[in-house]
Design an enzyme around this catalytic site. Structure first.
Site, PDB file in Angstrom:
ATOM      1  N   ASP A   8       0.870  -1.171   0.000  1.00  0.00           N
ATOM      2  CA  ASP A   8       0.000   0.000   0.000  1.00  0.00           C
ATOM      3  C   ASP A   8       0.910   1.225   0.000  1.00  0.00           C
ATOM      4  O   ASP A   8       2.135   1.107  -0.171  1.00  0.00           O
ATOM      5  CB  ASP A   8      -1.001  -0.029   1.164  1.00  0.00           C
ATOM      6  CG  ASP A   8      -0.371   0.256   2.524  1.00  0.00           C
ATOM      7  OD1 ASP A   8       0.874   0.338   2.611  1.00  0.00           O
ATOM      8  OD2 ASP A   8      -1.116   0.393   3.509  1.00  0.00           O
ATOM      9  N   CYS A  65       2.876  -3.333   4.116  1.00  0.00           N
ATOM     10  CA  CYS A  65       2.028  -2.193   4.439  1.00  0.00           C
ATOM     11  C   CYS A  65       2.680  -1.572   5.670  1.00  0.00           C
ATOM     12  O   CYS A  65       3.801  -1.960   6.033  1.00  0.00           O
ATOM     13  CB  CYS A  65       0.546  -2.552   4.609  1.00  0.00           C
ATOM     14  SG  CYS A  65       0.098  -3.502   6.060  1.00  0.00           S
ATOM     15  N   THR A  67       2.192  -1.570   9.066  1.00  0.00           N
ATOM     16  CA  THR A  67       2.502  -2.531  10.128  1.00  0.00           C
ATOM     17  C   THR A  67       2.720  -3.936   9.587  1.00  0.00           C
ATOM     18  O   THR A  67       3.194  -4.816  10.306  1.00  0.00           O
ATOM     19  CB  THR A  67       1.334  -2.641  11.122  1.00  0.00           C
ATOM     20  OG1 THR A  67       0.179  -3.078  10.382  1.00  0.00           O
ATOM     21  CG2 THR A  67       1.046  -1.317  11.808  1.00  0.00           C
ATOM     22  N   HIS A  98       9.672 -24.023   8.446  1.00  0.00           N
ATOM     23  CA  HIS A  98       8.612 -24.755   9.151  1.00  0.00           C
ATOM     24  C   HIS A  98       7.219 -24.526   8.577  1.00  0.00           C
ATOM     25  O   HIS A  98       6.368 -25.408   8.672  1.00  0.00           O
ATOM     26  CB  HIS A  98       8.590 -24.349  10.643  1.00  0.00           C
ATOM     27  CG  HIS A  98       9.763 -24.874  11.409  1.00  0.00           C
ATOM     28  ND1 HIS A  98       9.836 -24.818  12.788  1.00  0.00           N
ATOM     29  CD2 HIS A  98      10.911 -25.476  10.995  1.00  0.00           C
ATOM     30  CE1 HIS A  98      10.993 -25.353  13.189  1.00  0.00           C
ATOM     31  NE2 HIS A  98      11.660 -25.752  12.127  1.00  0.00           N
ATOM     32  N   HIS A 133       6.867 -31.088   9.491  1.00  0.00           N
ATOM     33  CA  HIS A 133       6.246 -29.782   9.243  1.00  0.00           C
ATOM     34  C   HIS A 133       5.218 -29.854   8.118  1.00  0.00           C
ATOM     35  O   HIS A 133       4.279 -29.081   8.091  1.00  0.00           O
ATOM     36  CB  HIS A 133       7.320 -28.737   8.934  1.00  0.00           C
ATOM     37  CG  HIS A 133       8.289 -28.580  10.059  1.00  0.00           C
ATOM     38  ND1 HIS A 133       7.911 -28.086  11.294  1.00  0.00           N
ATOM     39  CD2 HIS A 133       9.603 -28.905  10.169  1.00  0.00           C
ATOM     40  CE1 HIS A 133       8.953 -28.091  12.092  1.00  0.00           C
ATOM     41  NE2 HIS A 133       9.989 -28.595  11.442  1.00  0.00           N
TER      42      HIS A 133
HETATM   43  C1  RB5 Z   1      -1.977   2.831   6.471  1.00  0.00           C
HETATM   44  O1  RB5 Z   1      -1.988   4.030   7.175  1.00  0.00           O
HETATM   45  C2  RB5 Z   1      -1.871   1.661   7.437  1.00  0.00           C
HETATM   46  O2  RB5 Z   1      -3.047   1.511   8.151  1.00  0.00           O
HETATM   47  C3  RB5 Z   1      -1.513   0.405   6.690  1.00  0.00           C
HETATM   48  O3  RB5 Z   1      -0.339   0.599   5.973  1.00  0.00           O
HETATM   49  C4  RB5 Z   1      -1.275  -0.837   7.525  1.00  0.00           C
HETATM   50  O4  RB5 Z   1      -0.420  -0.571   8.584  1.00  0.00           O
HETATM   51  C5  RB5 Z   1      -2.490  -1.570   7.936  1.00  0.00           C
HETATM   52  O5  RB5 Z   1      -2.433  -2.667   8.499  1.00  0.00           O
END
Ligand code: RB5
Length: 142
Positions: A8, A65, A67, A98, A133
């Protein structure tokens, strides 16, 4: 190895850097977006990458993304996907050894470029161990 990439807006810069890095190492890849840092919805890109693996266009995916969680959750809704959220080389190695992970997901806002390169190298160069596994991985699908 056929590699698909997705992200993203939070992961866009690292996806672009990764394309140069993979090219320099001789890997081929397909890019499933996004295409800028303009705000987008991570499921749109996680699903595209997951579909490409389920359709055998690719056998490995790498995605970002902010996080890592949102795009990872999206990809893991697909029955043929085992997406692993990896923030260090140990987790990445275990995800291949695994879990036979077929997508590497990284948290773009919580890793630096040096860490990302090392995680990618380990993920792409580690084979599934199989054996005990395999039985466990086979039980993941519902
Ligand atoms: C975008 O601001 C953020 O929410 C996205 O990149 C991600 O971290 C969502 O899980």
């Amino acid at each position: 190895m056929k590699i698909g990439l997705a992200c993203d807006h939070a992961g866009f810069k690292y996806k672009e850097k990764l394309k140069k890095y993979l090219s320099s190492k001789g890997y081929n890849f397909l890019d499933y977006g996004c295409d800028s840092e303009e705000s987008v919805d991570y499921p749109d890109f996680g699903h595209k990458l997951a579909n490409s693996i389920e359709n055998n266009e690719n056998n490995i995916g790498i995605q970002f993304c902010g996080t890592g969680n949102g795009i990872n959750m999206s990809a893991n809704k697909h029955q043929g996907i085992r997406a692993a959220l990896c923030w260090n080389t140990y987790i990445a190695e275990q995800a291949r050894l695994h879990n036979n992970a077929n997508i590497l997901t990284m948290p773009a806002r919580h890793l630096n470029w040096n860490e990302i390169k090392k995680i990618v190298d380990v993920f792409l160069n580690t084979e599934f161990e199989g054996g005990r596994h395999k039985k466990r991985v086979d039980k993941i699908k519902i």
